[in-house]
Write an enzyme that holds these catalytic residues in place. Sequence first.
Site, PDB file in Angstrom:
ATOM      1  N   GLU A  27      14.372  44.720  -1.270  1.00  0.00           N
ATOM      2  CA  GLU A  27      14.476  43.277  -1.498  1.00  0.00           C
ATOM      3  C   GLU A  27      14.822  42.608  -0.178  1.00  0.00           C
ATOM      4  OE1 GLU A  27      17.128  42.103  -4.669  1.00  0.00           O
ATOM      5  OE2 GLU A  27      16.775  39.973  -4.293  1.00  0.00           O
ATOM      6  N   ASN A  72      16.314  39.032  -7.226  1.00  0.00           N
ATOM      7  CA  ASN A  72      16.620  37.615  -7.353  1.00  0.00           C
ATOM      8  C   ASN A  72      15.926  36.800  -6.268  1.00  0.00           C
ATOM      9  OD1 ASN A  72      18.289  38.351  -9.453  1.00  0.00           O
ATOM     10  ND2 ASN A  72      20.182  38.200  -8.278  1.00  0.00           N
ATOM     11  N   ASN A 172      11.193  38.317 -12.128  1.00  0.00           N
ATOM     12  CA  ASN A 172      12.396  39.162 -12.079  1.00  0.00           C
ATOM     13  C   ASN A 172      13.521  38.556 -12.911  1.00  0.00           C
ATOM     14  OD1 ASN A 172      14.174  41.305 -10.762  1.00  0.00           O
ATOM     15  ND2 ASN A 172      15.287  39.432 -10.193  1.00  0.00           N
ATOM     16  N   GLU A 173      14.069  39.334 -13.804  1.00  0.00           N
ATOM     17  CA  GLU A 173      15.310  38.998 -14.543  1.00  0.00           C
ATOM     18  C   GLU A 173      15.378  37.528 -14.973  1.00  0.00           C
ATOM     19  OE1 GLU A 173      18.838  40.345 -12.449  1.00  0.00           O
ATOM     20  OE2 GLU A 173      18.363  42.429 -12.870  1.00  0.00           O
ATOM     21  N   TYR A 244      22.963  48.914 -13.943  1.00  0.00           N
ATOM     22  CA  TYR A 244      23.860  49.349 -12.860  1.00  0.00           C
ATOM     23  C   TYR A 244      25.158  49.829 -13.501  1.00  0.00           C
ATOM     24  CZ  TYR A 244      20.734  46.847  -9.651  1.00  0.00           C
ATOM     25  OH  TYR A 244      19.646  46.416  -8.916  1.00  0.00           O
ATOM     26  N   GLU A 292      15.144  48.769 -11.704  1.00  0.00           N
ATOM     27  CA  GLU A 292      16.404  48.624 -10.965  1.00  0.00           C
ATOM     28  C   GLU A 292      17.424  49.494 -11.677  1.00  0.00           C
ATOM     29  OE1 GLU A 292      18.032  44.811  -9.797  1.00  0.00           O
ATOM     30  OE2 GLU A 292      16.017  43.948  -9.642  1.00  0.00           O
ATOM     31  N   GLN A 350      19.069  49.818  -4.070  1.00  0.00           N
ATOM     32  CA  GLN A 350      17.880  49.551  -3.269  1.00  0.00           C
ATOM     33  C   GLN A 350      17.710  50.704  -2.280  1.00  0.00           C
ATOM     34  OE1 GLN A 350      18.012  45.462  -1.782  1.00  0.00           O
ATOM     35  NE2 GLN A 350      18.491  44.654  -3.808  1.00  0.00           N
TER      36      GLN A 350
END
Length: 506
Positions: A27, A72, A172-173, A244, A292, A350
């Site tokens: 990212e 993000n 994304n999200e 996560y 992720e 990442q």
Amino acid sequence: MRIAHVTLDPTAVVAPVSRRTFGTFVEHMGRCVYTGLYEPGHPSADEDGFRADVLALTRELGVTTVRYPGGNFVSGYRWEDGIGPRDRRPHRRDLAWHSVETNEVGIDEFARWAAKADVEIMYAVNLGTRGVQEALDVHEYVNHPAGTHLAELRRANGAEKPYGIRMWCLGNELDGPWQLGHKNAEAYGQLAAATARALRAAEPGLELIACGSSGSAMPTFGAWEATVLEHTYDLVDYLSCHAYYEEYDGDLGSFLACATDMDHFVDSIVATADSIGARLRSKKKIQLSFDEWNVWYLSRFQNQPPVDEWQVGPRVIEDEYNVADAVVVGNLLISLLRHSDRVTAACQAQLVNVIAPIRAEPGGPAWRQSIFHPFARTAALARGDVLRTVVDAPGYQTDRYGEASVVDAVATHDSASGDVAVFVVNRDLAQPVELTVDLGRFGPVAWQGGASSLYDDDIRLTNTVEHPDRVVLRANRQLSVRDGSARIVLPPVSWTALRLSAGTTD
Ligand code: AHR
């Protein structure tokens, strides 16, 4: 010593190992790109400004796919800022991480880096502040062969051939209120469907990934996926999952068991997707892209004062990982492999510096964090088919995830070479476990084996720039292979890879 058993059966195949399980994520965030992958003044920099030390570690890690450019970040990104002559590229505010994006690296540079690293790009389009037209534009630029405005612009910028990017994330999200352009499931489902239709009209064979929930703790978890799939079931191939994990309040027992949560997460989303498929009378099965996942000490990040705003490549969430974190990462890979019938793509988030297996100092060295080792060894050894792996082991109670097994494992079998690999964790905080792997169902085979484990008396030990190799894999000599079974002692709080090679007995 505690005792555990696994019986393996070569006919009990879950699915082939998907190489895309060993994906990663780059990212434009913190120092992942700038002074991570890319640092023109670095002593190891190549002709394109890429750090050769980081490239070498990326290859060693064995990653196959790389999600790019966010995260993000992508929800406010204008891809066209990053093409053409560098001196004309605008500097922009990145509102996701409150830093300055110089656009020195854009899709052309990143595609060059990906070719050098020999990884497939999974490209995310901006469906936060942008929509269908911009998704089509970036697709035309990267994948259209020639003869149109944006394809010719790519060629004029030095890339004669299209990049042939197959996997596309539709945003994304977007379920998260922190996301630029956050939407409810209905609005996102409609936009994802329209974007998918347009991209398929441009190139029917693309593999499209709709956003799932940004985590299982989201209040809309499950309902979001159901609504999004109502709109997109026939148009997309994958639903994304993000998770996560961290150790809360010193509760190591729960932390070590967090792969049970990932198991539950996957099972829940598979059930949700299949229920929509059943209602639509569809034979198609939606795949999961766990694009992720990692250990991330998110609560520390949230409790920290913000870094100085509007810097280029600031130090953001450069988590330093210890032995226990590496055991958990190895266990999360066990969970992903176990679900290879439905999880056919995954990206550890990442790659460099930002919650990453590789760290790199500006102008200085690059090194392997503890979590590098289970990833690299699993990527190297998992071959052929994933076998259903049922572990008979004692259980223990966790505060966060309920009852968990002390031992968790998954095995792969490569019928071409005959090799079997077993990946296993011992979650016991104090006691070793003697694990027996019964291989009798493979017939009369003369097995030879080797094993390596990641553990230490000090489970908080980390690798640092001064001590880059304190946490490494160590040969596990407490392995014996005879009479159709393997026996190995697993140290407390450890991750182990066992490799068994087959010879024939006449
Ligand atoms: O990987 C860090 C961030 O975590 C990503 O930008 C976002 O998608 C997720 O919330």
